[in-house]
Design a protein around this motif. Sequence first.
Motif, PDB file in Angstrom:
ATOM      1  N   GLU A  58       0.804  -1.221   0.000  1.00  0.00           N
ATOM      2  CA  GLU A  58       0.000   0.000   0.000  1.00  0.00           C
ATOM      3  C   GLU A  58       0.835   1.268   0.000  1.00  0.00           C
ATOM      4  N   ARG A  59       2.015   1.208   0.561  1.00  0.00           N
ATOM      5  CA  ARG A  59       2.878   2.406   0.594  1.00  0.00           C
ATOM      6  C   ARG A  59       3.808   2.484  -0.608  1.00  0.00           C
ATOM      7  N   ALA A  60       3.692   1.515  -1.514  1.00  0.00           N
ATOM      8  CA  ALA A  60       4.514   1.454  -2.736  1.00  0.00           C
ATOM      9  C   ALA A  60       5.992   1.605  -2.424  1.00  0.00           C
ATOM     10  N   ARG A  61       6.459   0.867  -1.432  1.00  0.00           N
ATOM     11  CA  ARG A  61       7.861   0.981  -1.040  1.00  0.00           C
ATOM     12  C   ARG A  61       8.717  -0.198  -1.500  1.00  0.00           C
ATOM     13  N   LEU A  62       8.093  -1.251  -2.049  1.00  0.00           N
ATOM     14  CA  LEU A  62       8.853  -2.403  -2.523  1.00  0.00           C
ATOM     15  C   LEU A  62       9.298  -2.170  -3.963  1.00  0.00           C
ATOM     16  N   ASP A  63      10.562  -2.375  -4.216  1.00  0.00           N
ATOM     17  CA  ASP A  63      11.123  -2.165  -5.548  1.00  0.00           C
ATOM     18  C   ASP A  63      10.829  -3.383  -6.428  1.00  0.00           C
ATOM     19  N   PRO A  64      10.176  -3.175  -7.579  1.00  0.00           N
ATOM     20  CA  PRO A  64       9.850  -4.304  -8.450  1.00  0.00           C
ATOM     21  C   PRO A  64      11.073  -5.122  -8.879  1.00  0.00           C
ATOM     22  N   GLY A  65      12.175  -4.457  -9.160  1.00  0.00           N
ATOM     23  CA  GLY A  65      13.392  -5.169  -9.562  1.00  0.00           C
ATOM     24  C   GLY A  65      13.934  -6.054  -8.457  1.00  0.00           C
ATOM     25  N   GLU A  66      13.887  -5.557  -7.228  1.00  0.00           N
ATOM     26  CA  GLU A  66      14.338  -6.356  -6.089  1.00  0.00           C
ATOM     27  C   GLU A  66      13.419  -7.545  -5.864  1.00  0.00           C
ATOM     28  N   LEU A  67      12.121  -7.349  -6.051  1.00  0.00           N
ATOM     29  CA  LEU A  67      11.179  -8.461  -5.905  1.00  0.00           C
ATOM     30  C   LEU A  67      11.388  -9.512  -6.983  1.00  0.00           C
ATOM     31  N   ASP A  68      11.694  -9.079  -8.205  1.00  0.00           N
ATOM     32  CA  ASP A  68      11.966 -10.023  -9.288  1.00  0.00           C
ATOM     33  C   ASP A  68      13.210 -10.853  -8.971  1.00  0.00           C
ATOM     34  N   ALA A  69      14.260 -10.197  -8.492  1.00  0.00           N
ATOM     35  CA  ALA A  69      15.479 -10.914  -8.111  1.00  0.00           C
ATOM     36  C   ALA A  69      15.202 -11.862  -6.941  1.00  0.00           C
ATOM     37  N   PHE A  70      14.394 -11.414  -5.995  1.00  0.00           N
ATOM     38  CA  PHE A  70      14.015 -12.237  -4.846  1.00  0.00           C
ATOM     39  C   PHE A  70      13.301 -13.507  -5.321  1.00  0.00           C
TER      40      PHE A  70
END
Length: 81
Positions: A58-70
């Motif tokens: 909800e706070r849009a604090r997660l980086d999409p690139g980091e989540l993809d790597a995760f």
Amino acid sequence: MSDVRHVLVLPDRDAAEEAAQALGERFGTDEEPRLLRDALAGEDDAEDAQWLLLVRDERARLDPGELDAFAGEWEGWREEP
């Protein structure tokens, strides 16, 4: 408050459960992610199912690139909305 969601696609239930636990530890998410089984089109065999990890951000604090790597650590990926 926005309704940002991320969908991580993982190859099996074990990977999805491990990733769900690690997600909170690594990214400090407030809410536990939701696990869903996603059977591939035309497949009846449970072995052919992918697992989705739905993450609210909800706070849009997660980086999409980091989540993809995760997700890649479990041979998965982040699905683009």
